[in-house]
Enzyme design. Structure first.
Site, PDB file in Angstrom:
ATOM      1  N   ASP A 197       0.737   9.754  12.337  1.00  0.00           N
ATOM      2  CA  ASP A 197      -0.167   9.936  11.219  1.00  0.00           C
ATOM      3  C   ASP A 197      -0.671   8.797  10.699  1.00  0.00           C
ATOM      4  OD1 ASP A 197       2.311   9.307  10.009  1.00  0.00           O
ATOM      5  OD2 ASP A 197       2.627  10.987   8.975  1.00  0.00           O
ATOM      6  N   LYS A 199      -3.622   1.926   6.596  1.00  0.00           N
ATOM      7  CA  LYS A 199      -3.730   1.489   5.371  1.00  0.00           C
ATOM      8  C   LYS A 199      -3.547  -0.011   5.320  1.00  0.00           C
ATOM      9  CE  LYS A 199      -1.597   5.325   2.831  1.00  0.00           C
ATOM     10  NZ  LYS A 199      -0.489   5.853   1.889  1.00  0.00           N
ATOM     11  N   PHE A 217      -1.849   7.154  -2.098  1.00  0.00           N
ATOM     12  CA  PHE A 217      -1.166   8.128  -1.358  1.00  0.00           C
ATOM     13  C   PHE A 217      -1.919   9.217  -1.168  1.00  0.00           C
ATOM     14  CE2 PHE A 217       2.317  11.186  -0.415  1.00  0.00           C
ATOM     15  CZ  PHE A 217       3.158  10.543   0.048  1.00  0.00           C
ATOM     16  N   ARG A 258       1.122  19.924   3.607  1.00  0.00           N
ATOM     17  CA  ARG A 258       0.987  19.826   5.036  1.00  0.00           C
ATOM     18  C   ARG A 258      -0.340  20.443   5.698  1.00  0.00           C
ATOM     19  NH1 ARG A 258       4.701  16.119   7.224  1.00  0.00           N
ATOM     20  NH2 ARG A 258       6.910  16.396   6.614  1.00  0.00           N
ATOM     21  N   GLY A 274       4.485  14.273  10.697  1.00  0.00           N
ATOM     22  CA  GLY A 274       3.381  14.057   9.909  1.00  0.00           C
ATOM     23  C   GLY A 274       2.087  14.138  10.909  1.00  0.00           C
ATOM     24  N   ASP A 306       1.078   2.331   7.617  1.00  0.00           N
ATOM     25  CA  ASP A 306       1.302   1.797   6.395  1.00  0.00           C
ATOM     26  C   ASP A 306       1.834   0.305   6.362  1.00  0.00           C
ATOM     27  OD1 ASP A 306       1.216   1.410   3.685  1.00  0.00           O
ATOM     28  OD2 ASP A 306       2.791   2.709   3.358  1.00  0.00           O
ATOM     29  N   ASP A 328       2.428  14.965   4.133  1.00  0.00           N
ATOM     30  CA  ASP A 328       3.256  15.670   3.090  1.00  0.00           C
ATOM     31  C   ASP A 328       3.369  14.798   1.760  1.00  0.00           C
ATOM     32  OD1 ASP A 328       5.067  14.205   4.609  1.00  0.00           O
ATOM     33  OD2 ASP A 328       6.663  15.256   3.149  1.00  0.00           O
TER      34      ASP A 328
HETATM   35  P1  IMP Z   1       5.266   2.732   7.608  1.00  0.00           P
HETATM   36  O1  IMP Z   1       6.348   2.558   8.192  1.00  0.00           O
HETATM   37  O2  IMP Z   1       5.174   2.009   6.113  1.00  0.00           O
HETATM   38  O3  IMP Z   1       3.914   2.342   8.456  1.00  0.00           O
HETATM   39  O4  IMP Z   1       5.055   4.193   7.332  1.00  0.00           O
HETATM   40  C1  IMP Z   1       4.529   5.282   7.994  1.00  0.00           C
HETATM   41  C2  IMP Z   1       4.899   6.555   7.543  1.00  0.00           C
HETATM   42  O5  IMP Z   1       5.026   6.747   6.276  1.00  0.00           O
HETATM   43  C3  IMP Z   1       3.922   7.266   8.166  1.00  0.00           C
HETATM   44  O6  IMP Z   1       4.139   7.992   9.436  1.00  0.00           O
HETATM   45  C4  IMP Z   1       3.940   8.689   6.858  1.00  0.00           C
HETATM   46  O7  IMP Z   1       4.863   9.432   7.428  1.00  0.00           O
HETATM   47  C5  IMP Z   1       4.424   7.742   5.866  1.00  0.00           C
HETATM   48  N1  IMP Z   1       3.281   7.457   5.057  1.00  0.00           N
HETATM   49  C6  IMP Z   1       2.927   6.457   4.590  1.00  0.00           C
HETATM   50  N2  IMP Z   1       1.821   6.707   3.558  1.00  0.00           N
HETATM   51  C7  IMP Z   1       1.487   8.036   3.402  1.00  0.00           C
HETATM   52  C8  IMP Z   1       0.886   8.862   2.592  1.00  0.00           C
HETATM   53  O8  IMP Z   1      -0.117   8.307   2.035  1.00  0.00           O
HETATM   54  N3  IMP Z   1       1.028   9.956   2.746  1.00  0.00           N
HETATM   55  C9  IMP Z   1       2.023  10.786   3.304  1.00  0.00           C
HETATM   56  N4  IMP Z   1       2.741   9.872   4.160  1.00  0.00           N
HETATM   57  C10 IMP Z   1       2.581   8.595   4.034  1.00  0.00           C
HETATM   58 MG    MG Z   2       5.544   9.577   9.886  1.00  0.00          MG
END
Ligand code: IMP
Ligand code: MG
Length: 172
Positions: free
Chosen positions: A97, A128, A149, A162, A41, A100, A156
């Site tokens: 990227d 986020k 999202f 992408r 990403g 979250d 993606d």
């Molecule tokens: P986390 O571990 O919950 O912080 O997730 C982070 C990963 O989830 C990011 O590196 C992205 O690959 C994926 N991700 C989270 N939100 C989105 C989104 O809105 N679109 C696409 N990928 C996302």
């Molecule tokens: Mg990722």
């Protein structure tokens, strides 16, 4: 393509990444700088950010996955470290990227810390904050958005979208 409205335009992304890159390049003290990009990403973001750093770097890559083919994280972070490079004694910049829940960035930084870099900083294109669970924040953030999202500029849904130049909202 069944994709939503443009949330962040190509121009806005370019301007912000350019400024952020220069800021990071200036903030990291002199010395060897190794940049590890999380695939896939962060690929597009990293290419633009790294060129804006304005200094010599070496590159490494780590693959992190927690998303299946849904818009909800599976919660389990899998890391593959085939090409992270050598960075003991270097400043380390981790480029991801999106932060979250924070689980991915936490897992990545914890894994890389064991390689004894001089310092670790993190840069993400998107934060986020609404869904944060892990006790971690990125040091540098491109854009902060609500809990929606998004796709495009490397991001993606199920490995699609992408290459879109801008960032768009997406609901499957
Ligand atoms: P986390 O571990 O919950 O912080 O997730 C982070 C990963 O989830 C990011 O590196 C992205 O690959 C994926 N991700 C989270 N939100 C989105 C989104 O809105 N679109 C696409 N990928 C996302
Ligand atoms: Mg990722």
């Amino acid at each position: 393509m069944p994709v939503g409205e443009i949330l962040i335009s190509e121009k806005e992304i370019q301007r912000r990444v350019e400024v952020l890159g220069r800021e990071i390049g200036d903030a990291i003290p002199p010395g060897d700088l190794h940049v590890i990009t999380t695939l896939k990403g962060a690929l597009f973001f990293a290419v633009d950010l790294i060129r804006a750093l304005g200094r010599e770097v070496t590159l490494g890559f780590i693959t992190a996955s927690s998303y299946g083919s849904s818009t909800e994280s599976s919660g389990e972070v899998q890391l593959h470290q085939e090409d992270i490079g050598e960075f003991a004694g270097c400043h380390l910049l981790v480029v991801d990227d999106i932060i979250d829940t924070g689980r991915t960035l936490l897992a990545v930084t914890e894994a890389l810390r064991t390689h004894n870099p001089v310092s670790i900083r993190t840069a993400v294109l998107i934060a986020k904050p609404a869904r944060r669970e892990a006790a971690i924040d990125a040091d540098y953030v491109g854009f902060t958005i609500d809990d929606i999202f998004i796709i495009g500029y490397g991001l993606d849904y199920d490995e699609k979208y992408r290459p879109l130049p801008d960032i768009r909202a997406f609901s499957p």
